[in-house]
Design a protein around this motif. Structure first.
Motif: not given
Length: 341
Positions: A95-104
């Motif tokens: 939530g704070r230091r890492m973000g995630f953008v998935p394929q779908d």
């Protein structure tokens, strides 16, 4: 571990990563002895064919490995060791230091809640903000990723967005808390070329504005060439080649990298058939005693069948894993010009 950059502590440092998969009562290797580094503000493209281990590497960094997989080795973010920490710690960092953008995007967005409500939840889960303050932050995040009339569109549901707009919303969700690192796993899959370019250009803009680092997982070397600062080429769960994107693409040292380059579609129509590396990618876990690429390699030698090649630095910051380094043509794409003619 070989240092890929300089001696300063990078934002993300992965060392000797090994990922195993439970299969028929045994654990088989999916990723082996992999190391990488990413500096603040940098984009690292991780490229390779399907099954190379790109996505599971990304998920190991995020602490999101699927059931049946486990990771060992070292994953350090901001100098903090994440290997072996609890899921609670991983959730806080995501939530704070890492973000995630998935394929779908639809795998992230809940179809029964408005987009803005979902982003507001992401904000308030890590920050003590009022509903109004969270809403204002959400609108600003949607506006930053290029969603027009963001205040109104925040009340829309996912099905009311186009594919490109949904992907923008997911990027807004990944970056709404200003993380230091964003991991984007094939973020432009199934989007048309125009929208792909817009999404990737938007990621570049966010990097420039905030100084965040990006790990971009992609099978498309053309995307890496246009947007990344450095590239890591993977095959069969191992390091193949890495270094500054310009150096790797201008002078590929490993036959697999050269094969990927030779297989790229030309910028203009030529009438000839597209090339492809002969053979099929190695099935995860089905590793030979030597180099995983040996069965498909046009430059295979006896040593390739016996021992696994380890990364060697050939030029400053440019590493390759191949037993035949120094024996091959200066531009290893020449190998494929003969094989694929």
């Amino acid at each position: 571990m070989t240092t890929y950059m300089d001696d300063t502590e990078p934002l993300l440092r992965v060392s000797d990563l090994r990922i195993t998969l439970a299969r028929h009562g045994q654990y088989v290797d999916v990723v082996r002895d992999l190391s990488l580094e990413v500096a603040a503000g940098e984009m690292l493209a991780v490229v390779g064919e399907s099954g190379a281990g790109k996505s599971v590497t990304a998920r190991a960094v995020l602490g999101l490995l699927p059931t049946g997989m486990r990771a060992s080795g070292s994953v350090r973010l901001d100098g903090r060791e994440l290997a072996g920490v609890s899921q609670r710690v991983h959730r806080e960092l995501r939530g704070r230091r890492m973000g995630f953008v998935p394929q779908d995007a639809l795998s992230v967005l809940n179809p029964v809640y408005p987009i803005g409500d979902q982003l507001a939840l992401a904000v308030r889960s890590v920050q003590r903000l009022s509903r109004q303050a969270a809403h204002e932050r959400v609108v600003a995040a949607l506006d930053r990723v290029g969603i027009p009339d963001a205040a109104r569109r925040a009340r829309a549901y996912p099905h009311e967005f186009s594919g490109g707009m949904r992907q923008r919303a997911v990027i807004a969700m990944a970056t709404v808390n200003d993380p230091a690192l964003v991991i984007a796993d094939e973020p432009t899959t199934a989007l048309d070329p125009t929208v792909q370019a817009q999404i990737l250009g938007m990621l570049d803009g966010l990097r420039e504005q905030s100084g965040m680092a990006v790990v971009l997982v992609t099978h498309d070397l053309a995307v890496a060439a246009t947007h990344a600062d450095r590239v890591l080429v993977m095959y069969a769960g191992r390091h193949v080649e890495s270094g500054p994107i310009g150096k790797v693409l201008a002078d590929p040292l490993a036959p697999y990298t050269a094969g990927l380059l030779a297989s790229m579609p030309p910028r203009e129509a030529t009438g000839r058939r597209l090339r492809a590396i002969p053979g099929s990618p190695t099935v995860p876990g089905a590793h030979s005693p030597g180099c995983g690429f040996a069965p498909r390699c046009p430059a295979v030698a006896d040593a390739c069948l016996k021992d696994v090649p380890m990364p060697r630095e050939i030029n400053p910051g440019h590493l390759a894993s191949c037993h035949r380094l120094g024996e091959l043509p200066q531009r290893t794409t020449e190998l494929y010009n003969e094989v694929l003619a």
